[in-house]
Design an enzyme around this catalytic site. Structure first.
Site, PDB file in Angstrom:
ATOM      1  N   ASP A  13       0.605  -0.948  -0.314  1.00 30.10           N
ATOM      2  CA  ASP A  13      -0.018  -0.035  -0.301  1.00 30.10           C
ATOM      3  C   ASP A  13       0.971   1.393  -0.112  1.00 30.10           C
ATOM      4  OD1 ASP A  13      -2.628  -2.170   0.014  1.00 30.10           O
ATOM      5  OD2 ASP A  13      -1.547  -1.712   2.467  1.00 30.10           O
ATOM      6  N   LYS A  16       1.725   2.202  -5.489  1.00 33.18           N
ATOM      7  CA  LYS A  16       2.389   2.027  -6.202  1.00 33.18           C
ATOM      8  C   LYS A  16       1.763   1.285  -7.658  1.00 33.18           C
ATOM      9  CE  LYS A  16       2.970  -2.420  -4.725  1.00 33.18           C
ATOM     10  NZ  LYS A  16       2.450  -2.068  -2.702  1.00 33.18           N
ATOM     11  N   GLY A  40      -3.857  -4.087  -4.130  1.00 32.20           N
ATOM     12  CA  GLY A  40      -5.340  -3.072  -4.583  1.00 32.20           C
ATOM     13  C   GLY A  40      -4.326  -1.969  -4.982  1.00 32.20           C
ATOM     14  N   HIS A  41      -4.157  -1.493  -6.297  1.00 35.31           N
ATOM     15  CA  HIS A  41      -2.807  -1.041  -6.735  1.00 35.31           C
ATOM     16  C   HIS A  41      -4.293   0.675  -6.915  1.00 35.31           C
ATOM     17  CE1 HIS A  41       0.333  -3.242  -7.277  1.00 35.31           C
ATOM     18  NE2 HIS A  41       0.171  -3.325  -5.796  1.00 35.31           N
ATOM     19  N   GLN A 226       2.385  -6.412  -2.842  1.00 40.17           N
ATOM     20  CA  GLN A 226       2.536  -5.708  -1.336  1.00 40.17           C
ATOM     21  C   GLN A 226       4.269  -4.742  -1.492  1.00 40.17           C
ATOM     22  OE1 GLN A 226       1.800  -9.314  -3.371  1.00 40.17           O
ATOM     23  NE2 GLN A 226      -0.203  -8.597  -3.585  1.00 40.17           N
TER      24      GLN A 226
END
Ligand code: IMO
Ligand code: MG
Length: 425
Positions: A13, A16, A40-41, A226
Site C-alpha cells: 500500500d 505503486k 489493490g493498486h 505487496q
C-alpha cells in the site's frame, strides 16, 4: 534495453499503482511479476478513481503492452470483473493485455483453503486477504498447481477435478467443512464462466515476448505488488505473503536476467502502514496513529480493513533498500504529514536492550523498541506545490535525512493522490 522495476519497500500500500501510472508515459511495456488479487493498486486521474488487482497499472495509457507474468497467481473471476470495469470506461483490454501461460491459477478451493487455514489459526492468523494466494503458491511449489496454459488442454477439467478432490480431502479436516463446500459450489460456477473470458485473452509465453521486446529496445517497467517486508524470505515471517516481493522477484516472475535490470524504484510512504497481523515496531496505538489513518484514508483497497499506522522506520527502510539494490527512492503521501507539529523517524531499534540499526531475525519474538529522531513539521499545505524549489525547509531536512541514511536519492515526491500531484526532482 534494461528493464526497470517498481517495488514497495514497506508492508504494501505504498502507492505503486499511482507511480506506475505516472511513470508509464516513459514505458511501452508494463508487467506484473508476482502476487495476485491480494494487491489493490489505486490510480486517480480526471477526478476518477480505479483499483486494479491483477491487471498491470499501465493499462490506461495508450499504446502500452501490459503483461501478467509467470510469477503472478490469477483468479479468473476477479480478472474478469476487472476487465469488465475497464471496458466500461473504454479501455480496449483485449488489445492491450497479455497473460503468461505459466502463471498459476487460483482455484475456488484455494480460496476455501485460505479461509479454513486462517480460521483454524485463531489468534495467530496472518490476516490474509483470503484471496487464495497462499494455497495457490503452495500448490505451485508443491508441483500440483494448474497453470493458465492448462485451460487450453482437453484434459483441463480432469486436472481440475483431481486437484479439487485433493483440496476437499484437506478441507474435510477443518471445522465448518459444510459451509466451505457450499461456498465452493457457488464460486465454481462463476469460475468456469470466467475461464471462458480468460481464453479470449492473449495467452503467451511471456518470457519470450519480454526478452524480444527488450532486444527491440522497448522500455519495460516491472510492477511489483505487496512490499519488501511482506516478502516470503525477507519479510516478517510468518506474517508475510507467499511470493518474493523484492526486486529479484522480477527476474523469476518475468524471466528477465539479473544483468538486464536497470533502475530499481523503491516506493515508501512518508510514514508507515500495515494491514493484517504481524510485527510493526513503529506502530502508533494512540491519537497520532488515529490521525494518520484518518488523514491518509488508510483503509484497505482490497478488503476495506482499517490499516495500522505508525512513523517511518529507517531500520526497515534501509533493509529493504539493501535487499533490492534500490537506485531511486519515491516518497508517497508526504502531504498527509502537513499538519503534524513534530514528525518522528525510527533511526535505530533497541532489541532486547541492545541498540542496532540492523533489521533483526524475529521482530515478533523479541522486544523491539524504536529509537526515534524528531523532525519539526512543515505545517504547510503541500498539495499545491508544483516544484521542488517551493518545498519548505523542514521538508527539505526530512528528505535530506532519508537520502543520507539510505544513500539513495529521492527521485519523486508525491503530495496528493492525483497523477498531477507529483514532483519529480
Ligand atoms: P498491494 O499490492 C498490503 C498482506 C495481508 C496479510 C498478508 C498476507 O496493494 O500493496 P495474503 O492475502 O497475501 O495471503 O496476505 O499480506 N497483504 C497486503 N497488504 N498491500 C497488499 O498489496 C497486500 N497483499 C497482501 O494483509 O497481512
Ligand atoms: Mg493495496
Amino acid at each position: 534495453m534494461k528493464a526497470d522495476v517498481v517495488i514497495g519497500l514497506q508492508w504494501g500500500d505504498e502507492g505503486k499503482g499511482k507511480i506506475v501510472d505516472v511513470l508509464t508515459p516513459n514505458y511501452e511495456v508494463v508487467a506484473r511479476f508476482q502476487g495476485g488479487p491480494n494487491a489493490g493498486h489505486s490510480l486517480e486521474f480526471n477526478d476518477k478513481k480505479f483499483v486494479l488487482h491483477t491487471v498491470p497499472s499501465g493499462i490506461f495509457r495508450e499504446g502500452t503492452i501490459n503483461i501478467i507474468g509467470n510469477g503472478v497467481v490469477v483468479d479468473p473471476v476477479i480478472l474478469q470483473d476487472e476487465i469488465e470495469k475497464l471496458e466500461v470506461v473504454g479501455v480496449n483490454v483485449d488489445a492491450k493485455l497479455q497473460v503468461s501461460k505459466k502463471a498459476h491459477l487460483i482455484l475456488p478451493s484455494h480460496r476455501m483453503l485460505d479461509a479454513a487455514s486462517e480460521a483454524a489459526k485463531g489468534k495467530t492468523k496472518i490476516g490474509s486477504t483470503l484471496k487464495g494466494i497462499g494455497p495457490a503458491y503452495m500448490d505451485k511449489t508443491g508441483r500440483n498447481g494448474l497453470r493458465v496454459g492448462d485451460i487450453l488442454l482437453d484434459s483441463f477439467k480432469e486436472k481440475y477435478e483431481q486437484l479439487r478432490q485433493k483440496h476437499i480431502g484437506i478441507l474435510k479436516q477443518y471445522e465448518g467443512f459444510n459451509s466451505y463446500e457450499k461456498d465452493l459450489a457457488a464460486y465454481e460456477e462463476k469460475w468456469f464462466k470466467s475461464i471462458g473470458r480468460l481464453k479470449r485473452l492473449m495467452l503467451v509465453d511471456s518470457e519470450h515476448t519480454i526478452n524480444k521486446l527488450l532486444k527491440q529496445n522497448k522500455r519495460l517497467l516491472a510492477e511489483g505488488a505487496q512490499g519488501s517486508l511482506l516478502d516470503m524470505d525477507f519479510g516478517t515471517y510468518p506474517y508475510v505473503t507467499s511470493s518474493n516481493t523484492v526486486c529479484a522477484g522480477a527476474c523469476t516472475g518475468l524471466g528477465i536476467a539479473p544483468s538486464s535490470i536497470g533502475e530499481v524504484y523503491g516506493i515508501f510512504k512518508a510514514y508507515c502502514t500495515r494491514v493484517g497481523s504481524g510485527p510493526f515496531p513503529t506502530e502508533l496505538n494512540d491519537e497520532v496513529g488515529e490521525r494518520l489513518r484518518a488523514m491518509g484514508k488508510e483503509f484497505g483497497a482490497t478488503t476495506g480493513r482499517p490499516r495500522r499506522t505508525g512513523w517511518l522506520d529507517m531500520v526497515a527502510l534501509k533493509y529493504a533498500v539493501m535487499i533490492s539494490g534500490v537506485t531511486k527512492l519515491i516518497m508517497m503521501k508526504t502531504d498527509i504529514l502537513d499538519t503534524f507539529e513534530t514528525i518522528k523517524i525510527a533511526a535505530a531499534y533497541r532489541v532486547d536492550g541492545v541498540e542496532t540499526e540492523e533489521f533483526p531475525y524475529d521482530v515478533d519474538g523479541m522486544e523491539v523498541e524504536p529509537i526515534y529522531r524528531e523532525f519539526k513539521g512543515w505545517n504547510q499545505n503541500l498539495s499545491s506545490i508544483k516544484a521542488e524549489k517551493d518545498f519548505p525547509q523542514e521538508l527539505k531536512d526530512y528528505i535530506a535525512y532519508i537520502e543520507q541514511e539510505t544513500g539513495v536519492p529521492i527521485y519523486l515526491v508525491s503530495v496528493g493522490s492525483d497523477r498531477e500531484e507529483t514532483i519529480i526532482r
